[in-house]
Design a protein around this motif. Sequence first.
Motif, PDB file in Angstrom:
ATOM      1  N   SER A 121       0.838  -1.196   0.000  1.00 61.72           N
ATOM      2  CA  SER A 121       0.000   0.000   0.000  1.00 61.72           C
ATOM      3  C   SER A 121       0.873   1.246   0.000  1.00 61.72           C
ATOM      4  N   LYS A 122       2.054   1.127   0.625  1.00 61.66           N
ATOM      5  CA  LYS A 122       2.940   2.271   0.663  1.00 61.66           C
ATOM      6  C   LYS A 122       3.359   2.635  -0.761  1.00 61.66           C
ATOM      7  N   GLU A 123       3.558   1.602  -1.562  1.00 62.58           N
ATOM      8  CA  GLU A 123       4.043   1.891  -2.896  1.00 62.58           C
ATOM      9  C   GLU A 123       2.952   2.375  -3.828  1.00 62.58           C
ATOM     10  N   ARG A 124       1.725   2.029  -3.475  1.00 65.56           N
ATOM     11  CA  ARG A 124       0.656   2.425  -4.368  1.00 65.56           C
ATOM     12  C   ARG A 124       0.493   3.944  -4.343  1.00 65.56           C
ATOM     13  N   THR A 125       0.706   4.524  -3.179  1.00 67.92           N
ATOM     14  CA  THR A 125       0.498   5.961  -3.072  1.00 67.92           C
ATOM     15  C   THR A 125       1.480   6.739  -3.942  1.00 67.92           C
ATOM     16  N   ALA A 126       2.728   6.322  -3.945  1.00 70.77           N
ATOM     17  CA  ALA A 126       3.706   7.013  -4.789  1.00 70.77           C
ATOM     18  C   ALA A 126       4.620   5.952  -5.385  1.00 70.77           C
ATOM     19  N   ARG A 127       4.825   6.024  -6.673  1.00 72.32           N
ATOM     20  CA  ARG A 127       5.699   5.047  -7.290  1.00 72.32           C
ATOM     21  C   ARG A 127       6.985   5.726  -7.748  1.00 72.32           C
ATOM     22  N   PRO A 128       7.915   5.915  -6.822  1.00 72.05           N
ATOM     23  CA  PRO A 128       9.111   6.654  -7.185  1.00 72.05           C
ATOM     24  C   PRO A 128       9.962   5.854  -8.164  1.00 72.05           C
ATOM     25  N   THR A 129      10.497   6.563  -9.125  1.00 75.78           N
ATOM     26  CA  THR A 129      11.306   5.861 -10.119  1.00 75.78           C
ATOM     27  C   THR A 129      12.778   6.233 -10.009  1.00 75.78           C
ATOM     28  N   THR A 130      13.117   6.973  -8.984  1.00 76.68           N
ATOM     29  CA  THR A 130      14.537   7.276  -8.787  1.00 76.68           C
ATOM     30  C   THR A 130      14.951   6.813  -7.400  1.00 76.68           C
ATOM     31  N   MET A 176      21.679  -5.354   5.454  1.00 81.47           N
ATOM     32  CA  MET A 176      21.938  -3.944   5.224  1.00 81.47           C
ATOM     33  C   MET A 176      22.209  -3.686   3.741  1.00 81.47           C
ATOM     34  N   PHE A 177      23.025  -4.523   3.134  1.00 81.72           N
ATOM     35  CA  PHE A 177      23.296  -4.356   1.692  1.00 81.72           C
ATOM     36  C   PHE A 177      21.999  -4.487   0.885  1.00 81.72           C
ATOM     37  N   ASN A 178      21.244  -5.550   1.168  1.00 78.99           N
ATOM     38  CA  ASN A 178      19.996  -5.757   0.439  1.00 78.99           C
ATOM     39  C   ASN A 178      19.063  -4.560   0.614  1.00 78.99           C
ATOM     40  N   ALA A 179      18.919  -4.131   1.867  1.00 83.02           N
ATOM     41  CA  ALA A 179      17.977  -3.053   2.149  1.00 83.02           C
ATOM     42  C   ALA A 179      18.459  -1.738   1.545  1.00 83.02           C
ATOM     43  N   PHE A 180      19.762  -1.566   1.454  1.00 84.04           N
ATOM     44  CA  PHE A 180      20.315  -0.362   0.820  1.00 84.04           C
ATOM     45  C   PHE A 180      19.872  -0.302  -0.636  1.00 84.04           C
ATOM     46  N   ALA A 181      19.981  -1.427  -1.323  1.00 79.89           N
ATOM     47  CA  ALA A 181      19.585  -1.460  -2.730  1.00 79.89           C
ATOM     48  C   ALA A 181      18.064  -1.361  -2.887  1.00 79.89           C
ATOM     49  N   LEU A 182      17.323  -2.009  -1.973  1.00 80.99           N
ATOM     50  CA  LEU A 182      15.866  -2.059  -2.140  1.00 80.99           C
ATOM     51  C   LEU A 182      15.183  -0.804  -1.596  1.00 80.99           C
ATOM     52  N   GLY A 183      15.618  -0.347  -0.431  1.00 82.27           N
ATOM     53  CA  GLY A 183      14.939   0.763   0.223  1.00 82.27           C
ATOM     54  C   GLY A 183      15.452   2.118  -0.238  1.00 82.27           C
ATOM     55  N   ILE A 184      16.774   2.253  -0.367  1.00 84.29           N
ATOM     56  CA  ILE A 184      17.353   3.541  -0.774  1.00 84.29           C
ATOM     57  C   ILE A 184      17.530   3.580  -2.289  1.00 84.29           C
ATOM     58  N   GLY A 185      18.073   2.484  -2.839  1.00 87.54           N
ATOM     59  CA  GLY A 185      18.312   2.448  -4.281  1.00 87.54           C
ATOM     60  C   GLY A 185      17.047   2.256  -5.085  1.00 87.54           C
ATOM     61  N   ARG A 186      16.033   1.683  -4.469  1.00 88.70           N
ATOM     62  CA  ARG A 186      14.740   1.437  -5.124  1.00 88.70           C
ATOM     63  C   ARG A 186      14.904   0.774  -6.484  1.00 88.70           C
ATOM     64  N   VAL A 187      15.642  -0.322  -6.511  1.00 85.62           N
ATOM     65  CA  VAL A 187      15.868  -1.001  -7.787  1.00 85.62           C
ATOM     66  C   VAL A 187      14.536  -1.486  -8.357  1.00 85.62           C
ATOM     67  N   ARG A 188      14.525  -1.668  -9.663  1.00 92.97           N
ATOM     68  CA  ARG A 188      13.311  -2.094 -10.364  1.00 92.97           C
ATOM     69  C   ARG A 188      12.844  -3.462  -9.841  1.00 92.97           C
ATOM     70  N   GLY A 189      11.553  -3.620  -9.684  1.00 92.32           N
ATOM     71  CA  GLY A 189      10.993  -4.908  -9.261  1.00 92.32           C
ATOM     72  C   GLY A 189      11.233  -5.224  -7.806  1.00 92.32           C
ATOM     73  N   ARG A 190      11.418  -4.180  -6.991  1.00 92.89           N
ATOM     74  CA  ARG A 190      11.804  -4.449  -5.598  1.00 92.89           C
ATOM     75  C   ARG A 190      10.705  -5.140  -4.803  1.00 92.89           C
ATOM     76  N   THR A 191       9.416  -4.843  -5.124  1.00 95.29           N
ATOM     77  CA  THR A 191       8.344  -5.490  -4.369  1.00 95.29           C
ATOM     78  C   THR A 191       8.427  -7.004  -4.519  1.00 95.29           C
ATOM     79  N   TRP A 192       8.642  -7.429  -5.760  1.00 97.53           N
ATOM     80  CA  TRP A 192       8.730  -8.870  -6.001  1.00 97.53           C
ATOM     81  C   TRP A 192       9.976  -9.454  -5.363  1.00 97.53           C
ATOM     82  N   LEU A 193      11.064  -8.690  -5.396  1.00 94.63           N
ATOM     83  CA  LEU A 193      12.287  -9.180  -4.763  1.00 94.63           C
ATOM     84  C   LEU A 193      12.096  -9.359  -3.261  1.00 94.63           C
TER      85      LEU A 193
END
Lengths: 318, 298
Positions: free
Chosen positions: A7-16, B112-129
């Motif tokens: 749900s957190k992601e649905r509100t905003a889908r940041p691409t950077t 920490m490494f994983n979360a850095f890439a997923l939470g800060i880096g927001r790599v593509r497809g992170r929800t599925w990852l």
Amino acid sequence: MAIATRSKERTARPTTSLIPGSSRNSFWFYLLPGLALLTLVIVVPLLWNVYLTFTSYRGIRPPEFIGLENWVELFGDTTFWTSFRNSVAMIVAMVVVPTVLGLVLAAMLFDLIGRKFGGRLASFLRATYYLPQILPGVIAAIVIGWILRPENGALNQVLAAMGLGGLQGNWLGDPDTALPSIMVIMVWVQLGYPVVIFMAALQRVDPELYEAAELDGANWFQRFRAITVSIIRPEIFVVTLTCAIAALKVFGPIYALTGGGPGTSTIVPAYYAYSEFFQSQQVGYGATIATALTVVIAAVSIIFVLVQTRLERSEEAR
Amino acid sequence: MAVPTLTAPEVVQEPPRQRRRSGRSRKTVGDWLILAVAVLIGLLIAVPFLLILANSFKSPTDYAQGGPLSLPSALYFDGITAFWERVDFPRKLWNSFFISTVVAVLAVGISMFNAFALGIGRVRGRTWLVLLILLANMLPQEVLLYPLYFMFRQVGLYDSVWAVIIIFTVIQSAFGTYLLASVYGTFPKELLEAASLDGASRWQILWRVIFPISRPTLSVLLIFFFIWTWNEFLIPLTFLVGNDNQTVPVAITVLQGDRLMDVTTTSASALLGLLPTLIFFLIFQRTLTRGITAGAVK
């Protein structure tokens, strides 16, 4: 649990990325060690295990492909169905009883004892309830198993001393009492977990709501149902889901106390799979049981999450 | 501050002040009754611990004469020392301690490494990852057991503590990644922007900004991973068959029902099994309650 992220992601889908000037793709490097290990330890063994379910494999000669034979056998296997019936008993002991009792106890501690007798006492009692949770499951089982020893166990001795010798029993060795005994152990182990979580959740409840309800003439139980339960519903979901998964996975206590017996009276899927692997050396069949258990756990989790989302939506619509 | 998820649900036992003052003076009979029930339940839960404690210091004859409820007539240490020496307890303690410590440190690092890439880096497809990674934590371990057994056998790590360390590093970091990724997702953006304006690289930002600020969360994870790994049973049981490699829970469990275990020695074995975790609990009680609740609301 997955709901929160979604749900957190649905509100905003940041691409950077959150760091300016760093492209998202440059972060893949940090995922490499984690994903490599995940592939090696989880993904490959999981797929391999699924393959084994289509084979006859006794651990020595290479697996022999037999198609769906294991699965057909599984559906007609009474021991397998017994093991899932016992899982239902584990769910009663590890989910239903601790959640209901935990709700009442948490409300009692937070609402009444914490308020009228001081927070110290309430948190001391909470810590006491939580104590069995910290033990390794097998050790917790051994502690109670010691009390239930047949020939000179504490419970039997106390019963005899009270003149109730007729009630003595071989608690874990008798097919009629073995499963209830394990259930008692699991309630003892599990109770503290919901109490701790619900007590933390109760802090979100606004005391003024209670006072208003009290003025309107609502009794304790009505307030409990209408205010407490509805506000801490997210925690109730998390507790029931995590405990249900834990209940389906129970292994240690069964291994330490009964080995699934007497007969198959306390067998659970995890122990059945283990015994097929290492005692009967029927690896293909053991893999089939383990895979079936995984499917059940996945199904339970998905149903939970769906129900939770639906309830949240209908709540919002109201 | 940067870790609202772990600090927000701080367990506050005391409700607002004026409310307490108004309620504290009037205690009805019903209140005392409920208190009695709560204390009684607490006693019921504590009794098994007290029984084990009392009976571990009795001789078998003392037990036979006085029964399980009496205090020991004389302190008798033979049961405990017999079991201690029989299983070479210090060795088992060391194994458990070593495995749990290495797993905790490695798993926090990977999380920490994983979360850095997923939470800060927001790599593509992170929800599925994240979902895929979380799978590692939810699976029944039986489903991995035989292939892992086979794989580690092939590379010569069967009956080695390192097999167990590798497996649990992955399983624990799965939960850590899940939790940390959402914590890092709400990391204060200004700090990251300031660091990057100062010319810090990603690696430097991770170690000089994110690591120190999320240290409270990381230490909660560290303690949790340590205790969870200490308490594990199935995988250590199947992978550590040699006496020299066994962990505390495994060593104690495999000796149950042995014909040399009399009633008080068995009690002593349970006592030795529960003491280490009891000590961890007393040391880390605050952190633990905070962590359990944080894990649930997330």
